[in-house]
Design an enzyme around this catalytic site. Structure first.
Site, PDB file in Angstrom:
ATOM      1  CE  LYS A 269      33.017  53.639  46.749  1.00  0.00           C
ATOM      2  NZ  LYS A 269      31.974  54.823  46.694  1.00  0.00           N
TER       3      LYS A 269
ATOM      4  CB  CYS B 294      20.964  60.824  45.633  1.00  0.00           C
ATOM      5  SG  CYS B 294      20.897  60.270  43.744  1.00  0.00           S
ATOM      6  CG  MET B 295      21.815  63.669  41.971  1.00  0.00           C
ATOM      7  SD  MET B 295      22.804  63.773  43.093  1.00  0.00           S
ATOM      8  CE  MET B 295      23.481  65.601  41.834  1.00  0.00           C
TER       9      MET B 295
ATOM     10  CG  MET C 145      24.466  61.781  48.626  1.00  0.00           C
ATOM     11  SD  MET C 145      23.269  62.368  47.284  1.00  0.00           S
ATOM     12  CE  MET C 145      24.024  61.959  45.686  1.00  0.00           C
TER      13      MET C 145
ATOM     14  N   GLY D 101      27.075  61.505  43.384  1.00  0.00           N
ATOM     15  CA  GLY D 101      27.539  59.909  43.966  1.00  0.00           C
ATOM     16  C   GLY D 101      26.896  58.334  42.545  1.00  0.00           C
ATOM     17  CD  GLN D 102      22.709  56.139  41.636  1.00  0.00           C
ATOM     18  OE1 GLN D 102      22.523  55.062  41.200  1.00  0.00           O
ATOM     19  NE2 GLN D 102      21.740  56.976  41.472  1.00  0.00           N
TER      20      GLN D 102
HETATM   21  S1  SF4 Z   1      35.770  56.795  40.427  1.00  0.00           S
HETATM   22 FE1  SF4 Z   1      34.854  56.862  42.772  1.00  0.00          FE
HETATM   23  S2  SF4 Z   1      34.983  54.359  43.711  1.00  0.00           S
HETATM   24 FE2  SF4 Z   1      36.147  54.731  41.165  1.00  0.00          FE
HETATM   25  S3  SF4 Z   1      37.499  54.802  41.886  1.00  0.00           S
HETATM   26 FE3  SF4 Z   1      37.142  57.015  41.493  1.00  0.00          FE
HETATM   27  S4  SF4 Z   1      36.446  57.641  43.385  1.00  0.00           S
HETATM   28 FE4  SF4 Z   1      36.513  55.472  43.457  1.00  0.00          FE
END
Ligand code: SF4
Length: 631
Positions: A86, A175-176, A360, A397-398
């Site tokens: 990502k 989520c949190m 999560m 997550g974010q």
């Molecule tokens: S912050 Fe998350 S999405 Fe971005 S490179 Fe690191 S592990 Fe991957």
């Protein structure tokens, strides 16, 4: 400590990524970066990754005003040069053909392009008119754990300080919320204690419903590297299904959905029954309580808690756990008593350092707060907390779920420091914002889902969403999509791309992507990271903070938003820092953030360093030095 070269070489993911790099021009994988032939006249600018709460450091390569390449930042202690797939793709959308580049206003059922000036005039006049007709609580903003710190801060100041409504909430609620409430109900504060360096010190990792190999792959690579380079490091995967994490783990334990509650209590039963409790720690630092039992049903409107947590003593807690003898919970959990005893023996062994990771799987759980509490119980009974390699670790997550949503506080009940219910906290906010203290209401209004129910009921008649896509991420969109389509509510959506939420908007505002603006994010380990604008945004795409400021000015609040267009992110951050002056929460100055790949708060002025482990007087200068731990 691992050395960066070894880390990069040994990380299992890196070799696969290197192969992929040859197929995707413009993406520079970590293993290639030292002999890259892209280094010519490319200007590399540092920043955090846009895509998750791990907060990896990235270097974005720019050339002729365009973002052309991405590589991991070798100087970032988070990822030491590695990125996941990502991260490597985060600039692709800057030149995507379907970017929103012009504001769109719905006229007779069709979207018509307009100028940014006209669109902001319309948003401000609609918001003002709605307040005049229906009152302050008829307008709302719904923001995001992907908003930058300055974006979250001006949204809070605009809604709570200028307009005087607590109708501000964000997607991090989805989520949190259970992670935050877990922290609050166990520790009295939503303040994580550890840091990623725990990974290099731990002997055992227990992953509670947490598929880190796929969801937090860079941290998982650090764990794998730790296992390769040190003896007797074990990874235990506790999950409801087999994943890539299970395959890489030393032991995979599958349990029936929801049965993790019984497993955690059974571990605590075993800790007590086998004499593995750290009584010295427990006597000094723990007060036992029985939590709330009636927590309602998540889909009912306007639920109010009636029961309260009640103090109990250690013996009452021990009696409560009698129902969770490992052989008794086997049938409920699907996990053998032998495996539960094994887990307890790892937590209970004073010679092993244990980190529990979750995200999560525990948080988006019908009893998420309880599960957070139960994992804390295990660490508190054993005293394995706030020390290098020992601790409960709630991942996010974010990219700025911590830094913006939780620390700046873009929730109905929150302020940039503290909560609206607390008079002292309201007074501090009013003083820094230079508004009358009475303007900030003392009662929270709508949490995220209640906010969209209020749209459905017709109580909210104007809503502005920024950096989030609620008609995909909310539960029960079958109710909220028709709600947002009603004529009773004027909907404004700021985003980078068209989304199912922008489909129902009356005004769509094109937003700048993160490399097209300057800002700060805060990751899961309390690390605040700064980046500079790297390229121009296309068309009239504008940073969200600047759109909020422009609307506030048009509504007559210009004196509260005196920031400059070029440097508003820095001016806003400097104002925000005033909320956290003092040893316990000190945020690093912008000049420091600009030079480093992030600083973990509290920033220690005297040494210019981060505080990696909080509440432990050996590592945290904010503690009372006469105590070992100071929670
Ligand atoms: S912050 Fe998350 S999405 Fe971005 S490179 Fe690191 S592990 Fe991957």
């Amino acid at each position: 400590m691992m050395n960066r070269r070894n880390f990069l070489k040994k990380a299992a993911a890196a070799s696969a990524m290197a192969a992929a790099a040859t197929m995707i021009p413009g993406i520079l994988f970590a293993s290639d970066q030292e002999d890259s032939n892209l280094s010519g006249d490319i200007n590399w600018i540092k920043g955090p990754c846009r895509f998750c709460g791990v907060g990896c450091g990235v270097l974005i390569g720019t050339q002729n005003g365009k973002a052309v390449a991405v590589k991991g930042d070798p100087n970032s202690s988070v990822n030491k040069g590695l990125l996941c797939v990502k991260g490597y793709h985060q600039i692709m959308c800057t030149s995507s053909a379907d970017r929103l580049t012009k504001p769109l206003v719905k006229k007779n059922g069709k979207y018509v392009e307009t100028s940014m000036e006209e669109a902001l005039d319309l948003v401000a006049s609609k918001m003002k008119e709605t307040i005049e007709k229906h009152g302050k609580d008829s307008v709302a903003m719904y923001t995001s754990g992907q908003s930058t710190i300055p974006e979250g801060y001006v949204a809070s100041k605009f809604m709570k300080g200028a307009i005087g409504t607590n109708n501000l909430d964000c997607n991090a609620r989805l989520c949190m919320a259970s992670a935050v409430t877990g922290f609050l109900t166990t520790f009295g504060a939503d303040e994580p204690m550890g840091c990623y360096e725990d990974i290099e010190h731990a002997n055992v990792f227990v992953l509670w419903g947490n598929n880190m190999a796929e969801m937090h792959p860079v941290l998982f690579s650090r764990m794998l590297d730790n296992r390769l380079t040190r003896k007797n490091v074990r990874i235990i995967d506790l999950a409801t299904r087999t994943t890539r994490t299970s395959k890489a783990a030393d032991k995979s334990i599958l349990f029936k959905p929801q049965a993790d509650l019984a497993i955690a209590n059974a571990i605590c039963y075993e800790l007590i029954n086998n004499g593995w409790v750290n009584h010295n720690f427990v006597e000094k630092h723990i007060a036992f309580s029985k939590g709330k039992t009636n927590i309602g049903y998540g889909l009912e409107d306007k639920f109010k808690f009636k029961d309260k947590a009640e103090p109990i003593d250690f013996d009452q807690y021990k009696t409560f756990l009698k129902d969770y003898r490992p052989d008794k919970v086997e049938a409920i959990t699907g996990v053998s008593a032998k495996d539960i005893k094994y887990l307890a023996s790892l937590y209970g062994n004073p010679n092993l350092k244990v980190v529990s990771f979750w995200c999560m799987g525990l948080n988006q759980h019908t009893r998420g707060t309880w599960m957070n509490n139960l994992v804390y119980n295990i660490h508190l009974l054993t005293g394995k907390i706030s020390q290098p390699g020992n601790g409960p670790f709630s991942l996010t997550g974010q990219p700025s779920a911590c830094g913006t949503a939780r620390e700046v506080g873009t929730f109905t009940h929150k302020l940039p420091k503290g909560v609206v219910m607390n008079e002292k906290h309201r007074k501090l906010a009013a003083k820094i914002w230079k508004v009358p203290y009475e303007r900030i209401p003392a009662k929270p209004t709508y949490h995220a889902t209640e906010m969209f129910r209020a749209v459905d009921r017709g109580d909210i008649k104007f809503i502005w969403t920024q950096v989030t896509n609620p008609l995909v991420s909310l539960p029960k969109t079958s109710r909220y999509r028709p709600a947002m389509e009603k004529d009773s509510c004027f909907v404004v959506v700021s985003d980078v791309f068209p989304t199912p939420t922008s489909d129902v908007a009356d005004v769509i505002l094109p937003a700048a992507w993160h490399v097209e603006k300057s800002g700060m994010y805060g990751n899961s380990e309390r690390r605040t990271q700064y980046w500079d604008k790297m390229v121009e945004a296309p068309g009239e795409a504008t940073p969200d903070a600047w759109m909020t400021i422009e609307v506030a000015r048009r509504m007559g609040y210009g004196d509260l938003f005196p920031y400059s267009k070029e440097n508003h992110h820095e001016e806003i951050y400097n104002e925000y820092r005033q909320f956290h002056v003092g040893k316990k929460h000190n945020m690093a100055p912008v000049e420091v953030l600009k030079k480093q790949s992030g600083v973990i708060w509290p920033y220690i002025e005297e040494t210019g360093k981060s505080t990696q482990w909080r509440f432990n007087s050996k590592y945290d200068p904010a503690c009372d030095s006469t105590k070992d731990f100071d929670f």
